[in-house]
Design a protein around this motif. Structure first.
Motif, PDB file in Angstrom:
ATOM      1  N   MET A  61      -4.711  17.038   7.707  1.00  0.00           N
ATOM      2  CA  MET A  61      -3.592  17.352   7.105  1.00  0.00           C
ATOM      3  C   MET A  61      -4.076  18.110   5.817  1.00  0.00           C
ATOM      4  SD  MET A  61      -1.523  14.535   4.898  1.00  0.00           S
ATOM      5  CE  MET A  61       0.063  14.598   6.054  1.00  0.00           C
ATOM      6  N   SER A  75       0.686  19.812   1.851  1.00  0.00           N
ATOM      7  CA  SER A  75       1.924  19.077   2.396  1.00  0.00           C
ATOM      8  C   SER A  75       2.327  17.834   1.675  1.00  0.00           C
ATOM      9  CB  SER A  75       1.619  19.010   4.036  1.00  0.00           C
ATOM     10  OG  SER A  75       0.820  17.831   3.903  1.00  0.00           O
ATOM     11  N   TYR A 113       4.925   4.190   7.754  1.00  0.00           N
ATOM     12  CA  TYR A 113       4.842   5.350   7.029  1.00  0.00           C
ATOM     13  C   TYR A 113       6.141   5.764   6.594  1.00  0.00           C
ATOM     14  CZ  TYR A 113      -0.224   4.642   8.432  1.00  0.00           C
ATOM     15  OH  TYR A 113      -1.270   4.164   8.678  1.00  0.00           O
ATOM     16  N   ARG A 139       3.624  11.356   6.991  1.00  0.00           N
ATOM     17  CA  ARG A 139       2.123  12.070   6.854  1.00  0.00           C
ATOM     18  C   ARG A 139       1.765  12.161   5.479  1.00  0.00           C
ATOM     19  NH1 ARG A 139       0.257  15.379  11.301  1.00  0.00           N
ATOM     20  NH2 ARG A 139       1.938  15.560  12.853  1.00  0.00           N
ATOM     21  N   GLN A 140       2.777  12.225   4.583  1.00  0.00           N
ATOM     22  CA  GLN A 140       2.572  12.174   3.184  1.00  0.00           C
ATOM     23  C   GLN A 140       2.146  10.702   2.651  1.00  0.00           C
ATOM     24  OE1 GLN A 140       5.203  13.790   4.176  1.00  0.00           O
ATOM     25  NE2 GLN A 140       4.340  15.814   3.673  1.00  0.00           N
ATOM     26  N   GLY A 176       1.104   8.360   4.732  1.00  0.00           N
ATOM     27  CA  GLY A 176      -0.381   7.954   5.402  1.00  0.00           C
ATOM     28  C   GLY A 176      -1.495   8.679   4.613  1.00  0.00           C
ATOM     29  N   ARG A 177      -1.148   9.845   4.130  1.00  0.00           N
ATOM     30  CA  ARG A 177      -2.501  10.315   3.341  1.00  0.00           C
ATOM     31  C   ARG A 177      -2.867   9.641   2.175  1.00  0.00           C
ATOM     32  NH1 ARG A 177      -6.875  13.480   3.270  1.00  0.00           N
ATOM     33  NH2 ARG A 177      -7.026  14.732   1.755  1.00  0.00           N
ATOM     34  N   ARG A 204       1.701   2.500  11.764  1.00  0.00           N
ATOM     35  CA  ARG A 204       2.475   3.336  12.703  1.00  0.00           C
ATOM     36  C   ARG A 204       3.604   2.792  13.281  1.00  0.00           C
ATOM     37  NH1 ARG A 204      -2.263   6.134  16.389  1.00  0.00           N
ATOM     38  NH2 ARG A 204      -0.534   5.673  17.921  1.00  0.00           N
TER      39      ARG A 204
END
Length: 128
Positions: free
Chosen positions: A1, A5, A40, A53-54, A56-57, A73
């Motif tokens: 990633m 983003s 997420y 994704r953000q 998760g990061r 997830r």
């Protein structure tokens, strides 16, 4: 990633000061009741910012300080590399699980997302 983003430039270079978006994500994680989970994507939707994704990061960088096992997830698969610790916590909290099929490679259960998913029902009372 990629770092680009992430909302508000969240990245390791900001490790000394917790970014505002990360604080918000972690606040949601702390609100999830024992025995329940949010995906997420659910967290991002609840915040009305970012995406799975953000979130998760943020959880990968800063989630160790909160109940990280409650942000999951969407498919209910346990977090790779942390499966056994998460599974112990799910069992301790009574989080609904689906037992693994005999064909499953790792023989680990999955979360029963239909029963375990929390909708953030306290949003109106506690979220600003």
């Amino acid at each position: 990633m990629s770092e680009e983003s992430l909302p508000d430039g969240i990245g390791p270079e900001h490790a000394d000061a917790l970014p505002e978006y990360a604080e918000r994500v972690l606040d949601v994680a702390e609100r999830i009741p024992p025995g329940r989970v949010m995906t997420y994507g659910d967290v991002a939707e609840w915040l009305e910012e970012g995406g799975p994704r953000q979130v998760g990061r943020v959880m990968a960088l800063y989630g160790g300080a909160v109940e990280w096992w409650r942000v999951v997830r969407a498919d209910g698969v346990l977090l790779p590399g942390h499966e056994l610790e998460a599974l112990a916590r799910y069992r301790q909290e009574g989080t609904p699980l689906k037992e693994a099929s005999r064909a499953a490679e790792d023989h680990l259960p999955r979360l029963d997302m239909r029963r375990a998913r929390w909708d953030g029902g306290e949003r109106a009372d506690g979220h600003t």
